[in-house]
Design an enzyme around this catalytic site. Structure first.
Site, PDB file in Angstrom:
ATOM      1  N   HIS A 184       9.867   5.968 -10.775  1.00 22.29           N
ATOM      2  CA  HIS A 184       9.910   7.338 -10.255  1.00 22.29           C
ATOM      3  C   HIS A 184      11.386   7.645 -10.023  1.00 22.29           C
ATOM      4  O   HIS A 184      12.154   6.747  -9.651  1.00 22.29           O
ATOM      5  CB  HIS A 184       9.237   7.452  -8.891  1.00 22.29           C
ATOM      6  CG  HIS A 184       7.786   7.075  -8.846  1.00 22.29           C
ATOM      7  ND1 HIS A 184       7.356   5.789  -8.698  1.00 22.29           N
ATOM      8  CD2 HIS A 184       6.670   7.835  -8.881  1.00 22.29           C
ATOM      9  CE1 HIS A 184       6.036   5.766  -8.654  1.00 22.29           C
ATOM     10  NE2 HIS A 184       5.585   6.990  -8.768  1.00 22.29           N
ATOM     11  N   ASP A 210      12.632   5.953  -7.021  1.00 16.69           N
ATOM     12  CA  ASP A 210      12.692   4.483  -6.971  1.00 16.69           C
ATOM     13  C   ASP A 210      14.108   4.066  -7.353  1.00 16.69           C
ATOM     14  O   ASP A 210      14.601   3.028  -6.922  1.00 16.69           O
ATOM     15  CB  ASP A 210      11.757   3.816  -7.986  1.00 16.69           C
ATOM     16  CG  ASP A 210      10.301   4.150  -7.773  1.00 16.69           C
ATOM     17  OD1 ASP A 210       9.931   4.486  -6.643  1.00 16.69           O
ATOM     18  OD2 ASP A 210       9.534   4.076  -8.761  1.00 16.69           O
ATOM     19  N   MET A 264       8.510   4.434 -19.802  1.00 21.42           N
ATOM     20  CA  MET A 264       7.881   5.552 -19.074  1.00 21.42           C
ATOM     21  C   MET A 264       8.670   5.884 -17.818  1.00 21.42           C
ATOM     22  O   MET A 264       9.279   5.007 -17.201  1.00 21.42           O
ATOM     23  CB  MET A 264       6.451   5.128 -18.708  1.00 21.42           C
ATOM     24  CG  MET A 264       5.634   6.090 -17.879  1.00 21.42           C
ATOM     25  SD  MET A 264       5.839   5.939 -16.089  1.00 21.42           S
ATOM     26  CE  MET A 264       4.389   5.003 -15.642  1.00 21.42           C
ATOM     27  N   GLU A 324      -2.428  11.373 -14.953  1.00 24.99           N
ATOM     28  CA  GLU A 324      -3.135  10.253 -14.301  1.00 24.99           C
ATOM     29  C   GLU A 324      -4.045  10.788 -13.199  1.00 24.99           C
ATOM     30  O   GLU A 324      -3.577  11.360 -12.218  1.00 24.99           O
ATOM     31  CB  GLU A 324      -2.096   9.290 -13.717  1.00 24.99           C
ATOM     32  CG  GLU A 324      -2.702   8.129 -12.953  1.00 24.99           C
ATOM     33  CD  GLU A 324      -1.633   7.165 -12.447  1.00 24.99           C
ATOM     34  OE1 GLU A 324      -0.467   7.233 -12.895  1.00 24.99           O
ATOM     35  OE2 GLU A 324      -1.974   6.334 -11.591  1.00 24.99           O
ATOM     36  N   LYS A 328      -6.844  10.516 -10.086  1.00 27.77           N
ATOM     37  CA  LYS A 328      -7.233   9.647  -8.968  1.00 27.77           C
ATOM     38  C   LYS A 328      -8.130  10.489  -8.062  1.00 27.77           C
ATOM     39  O   LYS A 328      -7.823  11.662  -7.823  1.00 27.77           O
ATOM     40  CB  LYS A 328      -5.985   9.175  -8.222  1.00 27.77           C
ATOM     41  CG  LYS A 328      -6.268   8.131  -7.140  1.00 27.77           C
ATOM     42  CD  LYS A 328      -4.961   7.669  -6.486  1.00 27.77           C
ATOM     43  CE  LYS A 328      -5.228   6.580  -5.457  1.00 27.77           C
ATOM     44  NZ  LYS A 328      -3.995   6.159  -4.748  1.00 27.77           N
ATOM     45  N   GLU A 334      -6.088   4.768 -14.812  1.00 32.86           N
ATOM     46  CA  GLU A 334      -5.800   3.568 -14.015  1.00 32.86           C
ATOM     47  C   GLU A 334      -7.106   2.919 -13.573  1.00 32.86           C
ATOM     48  O   GLU A 334      -7.986   3.577 -13.012  1.00 32.86           O
ATOM     49  CB  GLU A 334      -4.957   3.923 -12.793  1.00 32.86           C
ATOM     50  CG  GLU A 334      -4.781   2.722 -11.853  1.00 32.86           C
ATOM     51  CD  GLU A 334      -3.757   2.940 -10.756  1.00 32.86           C
ATOM     52  OE1 GLU A 334      -2.696   3.508 -11.047  1.00 32.86           O
ATOM     53  OE2 GLU A 334      -4.035   2.547  -9.615  1.00 32.86           O
ATOM     54  N   HIS A 356      -8.492   3.648 -10.125  1.00 35.03           N
ATOM     55  CA  HIS A 356      -8.837   5.017  -9.775  1.00 35.03           C
ATOM     56  C   HIS A 356     -10.270   5.372 -10.135  1.00 35.03           C
ATOM     57  O   HIS A 356     -10.952   6.041  -9.364  1.00 35.03           O
ATOM     58  CB  HIS A 356      -7.841   5.983 -10.404  1.00 35.03           C
ATOM     59  CG  HIS A 356      -6.448   5.812  -9.868  1.00 35.03           C
ATOM     60  ND1 HIS A 356      -5.378   6.529 -10.313  1.00 35.03           N
ATOM     61  CD2 HIS A 356      -5.956   4.973  -8.906  1.00 35.03           C
ATOM     62  CE1 HIS A 356      -4.286   6.158  -9.657  1.00 35.03           C
ATOM     63  NE2 HIS A 356      -4.619   5.206  -8.813  1.00 35.03           N
ATOM     64  N   ASP A 397      -2.652   2.249 -16.801  1.00 37.39           N
ATOM     65  CA  ASP A 397      -2.244   1.532 -15.583  1.00 37.39           C
ATOM     66  C   ASP A 397      -3.296   0.468 -15.278  1.00 37.39           C
ATOM     67  O   ASP A 397      -4.454   0.779 -14.992  1.00 37.39           O
ATOM     68  CB  ASP A 397      -2.150   2.501 -14.391  1.00 37.39           C
ATOM     69  CG  ASP A 397      -0.821   3.256 -14.363  1.00 37.39           C
ATOM     70  OD1 ASP A 397      -0.044   3.131 -15.330  1.00 37.39           O
ATOM     71  OD2 ASP A 397      -0.576   3.960 -13.366  1.00 37.39           O
ATOM     72  N   ASP A 405      -7.192   1.953  -1.209  1.00 34.75           N
ATOM     73  CA  ASP A 405      -6.473   1.822  -2.479  1.00 34.75           C
ATOM     74  C   ASP A 405      -5.792   0.452  -2.546  1.00 34.75           C
ATOM     75  O   ASP A 405      -4.729   0.254  -1.960  1.00 34.75           O
ATOM     76  CB  ASP A 405      -5.436   2.955  -2.499  1.00 34.75           C
ATOM     77  CG  ASP A 405      -4.694   3.050  -3.809  1.00 34.75           C
ATOM     78  OD1 ASP A 405      -5.072   2.359  -4.764  1.00 34.75           O
ATOM     79  OD2 ASP A 405      -3.717   3.821  -3.853  1.00 34.75           O
ATOM     80  N   ASP A 452      -4.829  -1.778  -5.250  1.00 33.46           N
ATOM     81  CA  ASP A 452      -3.743  -2.129  -6.193  1.00 33.46           C
ATOM     82  C   ASP A 452      -3.576  -3.631  -6.380  1.00 33.46           C
ATOM     83  O   ASP A 452      -2.456  -4.155  -6.371  1.00 33.46           O
ATOM     84  CB  ASP A 452      -2.397  -1.534  -5.714  1.00 33.46           C
ATOM     85  CG  ASP A 452      -2.295  -0.046  -6.009  1.00 33.46           C
ATOM     86  OD1 ASP A 452      -3.017   0.441  -6.895  1.00 33.46           O
ATOM     87  OD2 ASP A 452      -1.487   0.626  -5.345  1.00 33.46           O
ATOM     88  N   ASP A 489       0.202  -1.405 -12.657  1.00 35.38           N
ATOM     89  CA  ASP A 489       0.494  -0.570 -11.478  1.00 35.38           C
ATOM     90  C   ASP A 489      -0.207  -1.213 -10.285  1.00 35.38           C
ATOM     91  O   ASP A 489      -1.274  -0.769  -9.860  1.00 35.38           O
ATOM     92  CB  ASP A 489       0.014   0.863 -11.705  1.00 35.38           C
ATOM     93  CG  ASP A 489       0.502   1.776 -10.586  1.00 35.38           C
ATOM     94  OD1 ASP A 489       1.321   1.315  -9.766  1.00 35.38           O
ATOM     95  OD2 ASP A 489       0.064   2.935 -10.531  1.00 35.38           O
TER      96      ASP A 489
HETATM   97  C1  GCO Z   1      -1.169   5.476  -6.959  1.00 33.79           C
HETATM   98  C2  GCO Z   1      -0.769   5.806  -8.374  1.00 33.79           C
HETATM   99  C3  GCO Z   1       0.719   5.733  -8.600  1.00 33.79           C
HETATM  100  C4  GCO Z   1       1.137   6.337  -9.918  1.00 33.79           C
HETATM  101  C5  GCO Z   1       2.616   6.420  -9.979  1.00 33.79           C
HETATM  102  C6  GCO Z   1       3.147   6.741 -11.335  1.00 33.79           C
HETATM  103  O1  GCO Z   1      -2.354   5.205  -6.752  1.00 33.79           O
HETATM  104  O2  GCO Z   1      -0.316   5.522  -6.075  1.00 33.79           O
HETATM  105  O3  GCO Z   1      -1.439   4.921  -9.218  1.00 33.79           O
HETATM  106  O4  GCO Z   1       1.142   4.403  -8.485  1.00 33.79           O
HETATM  107  O5  GCO Z   1       0.657   5.603 -10.988  1.00 33.79           O
HETATM  108  O6  GCO Z   1       3.032   7.386  -9.076  1.00 33.79           O
HETATM  109  O7  GCO Z   1       2.802   7.980 -11.688  1.00 33.79           O
HETATM  110 MN    MN Z   2      -1.035   4.488 -11.273  1.00 32.11          MN
HETATM  111 MN    MN Z   3      -3.101   3.866  -8.146  1.00 35.87          MN
END
Ligand code: GCO
Ligand code: MN
Ligand code: MN
Length: 389
Positions: free
Chosen positions: A56, A59, A90, A183, A185, A219, A222, A247, A257, A259, A289
């Site tokens: 990002h 980042d 990306m 993307e 979610k 993702e 998601h 992702d 969430d 991850d 991700d």
């Molecule tokens: C989340 C998302 C993010 C995006 C990221 C890139 O659940 O926070 O998956 O990690 O993928 O902002 O666009």
């Molecule tokens: Mn993501």
């Molecule tokens: Mn995510």
């Protein structure tokens, strides 16, 4: 079992700066790891064998960095890429951390926030392209609501469309070689997020002025957090020619969430996903991700990153084994057997076909009585995954 499964550049394994760089902050606890600089992260990723790094805008350079500071950071990042050979496939925009975006970015009710979001995105696109990105991800982090009293969902769709159309034209106007990947979610950080699933995104893309420039970035977590079958969404995206990015991570249904490391929760789903991507020949990034458990130190973060890639490669090998397994393939052939007796009605519609089909007779009871062998097929799959085949 200790075979290396070493990642290769053609595997296109990528991580975001925010993934291995995650400091383990959560709503209840402070960071548990030291923040790494982008340069340190690039070196860590090179050490574990990743192919690329995504980011990002913030980042890389903090939102309040001066132009001189930003240039210095970008220069050192570029140097780290040169030193390690890592690429940037990306890039994306942070439109969710700053309080200005508490009501969303492109869908915010305040037109100044919407304008600022467009400005920030154009600048981030410039930065991404400068560093080599060919895919630009849009995750609608705060594009949602806690209460529908706040916003008409149709207005939200229209505002998102206006923003995407504007940004597509911007990319064309600059002559950039860049495609967008949306993307979806369903929730978190907002109570509900618009365009909640990959399927929603696909339908939305068809309404844009330049739909050919825009695809999706599904993702795992998601769709799984909504209790949906992720593979089916990926398959729909692929079939529509819209799988521009993916992702990978993992997530238990009904939880926050998470991850998690790829394959950490739903191994069988991960297997069918990898098998699908490899079978169809998806050649985009395999982007992880996800982030390490909060319990981990720097070594644990490397274990996490290596684990994501290793699990992918092991599942890829399992997929090849599944495709070559005689018993599994014989069962599949049986399941898909076609005696040709319906050939006359197959394919495109004609009145003659329709009339012939209406006049045909079927042994409904025999059709219903036939066992399909899916129990055996699934058990063979499970045993293959458990290492018994
Ligand atoms: C989340 C998302 C993010 C995006 C990221 C890139 O659940 O926070 O998956 O990690 O993928 O902002 O666009
Ligand atoms: Mn993501
Ligand atoms: Mn995510």
């Amino acid at each position: 079992m200790t075979r290396p499964f070493l990642p290769q550049p053609h595997d296109k394994f990528t991580f975001g700066l925010w993934t291995v760089g995650n400091v383990g902050r959560d709503p209840f606890g402070d960071p548990v790891r030291w923040a790494m600089s982008p340069v340190e992260i690039v070196h860590l990723l090179a050490e574990v064998g990743a192919y690329g790094v995504n980011f990002h805008d913030n980042d890389l350079a903090p939102i309040d960095a001066s132009p001189a500071e930003r240039d210095r950071i970008v220069r050192s990042f570029r140097q780290a890429l040169e030193d390690t050979g890592l690429v940037v496939p990306m890039a994306t925009t942070n439109l969710f951390t700053d309080p200005a975006f508490k009501d969303g970015a492109f869908t915010a009710n305040d037109p100044r926030v919407r304008a600022y979001a467009l400005q920030k995105t154009m600048q981030a696109i410039d930065l991404g392209v400068e560093l080599g990105a060919q895919v630009y991800v849009f995750w609608g982090g705060r594009e949602g609501v806690e209460t529908d009293a706040a916003k008409n969902p149709v207005t939200a769709i229209q505002r998102t469309r206006e923003a995407m159309n504007f940004l597509c034209e911007y990319v064309q106007d600059q002559g950039y070689d860049l495609r967008f990947a949306l993307e979806a979610k369903p929730n978190e950080p907002r109570g509900d997020i618009y365009n909640a699933t990959t399927g929603n995104m696909l339908a939305f893309i068809a309404t844009l002025e330049h739909p050919e420039m825009v695809g999706v970035n599904p993702e795992v977590a998601h769709e799984q957090m909504a209790g949906l079958n992720f593979l089916h969404h990926v398959a729909q995206a692929w079939e529509a020619g819209k799988l521009f990015h993916i992702d990978l991570n993992d997530q238990a249904f009904g939880r926050y969430d998470q991850d998690y490391r790829f394959g950490a929760v739903n191994l069988k789903s991960a297997f069918f996903l990898v098998k699908f991507l490899e079978d169809v020949g998806y050649d985009g990034s395999r982007h992880f991700d996800a982030h390490a458990y909060r319990t981990e130190d720097r070594e644990g973060v490397k274990d996490f990153a290596r684990g994501c890639m290793r699990t992918y490669l092991i599942l890829k090998e399992k997929a090849a084994q599944w495709n070559a397994d005689r018993e599994i393939q014989a069962l599949l052939a049986e399941i898909n057997a076609d005696d040709g007796s319906t050939d006359a009605w197959k394919g495109a519609y004609s009145r003659a076909k329709a009339n012939a089909l209406k006049a045909a007779s079927f042994d409904r009871q025999a059709l219903g009585a036939r066992g399909l062998g899916y129990e055996r097929l699934d058990q063979l799959t499970v045993e293959l995954l458990l290492g018994l085949r």
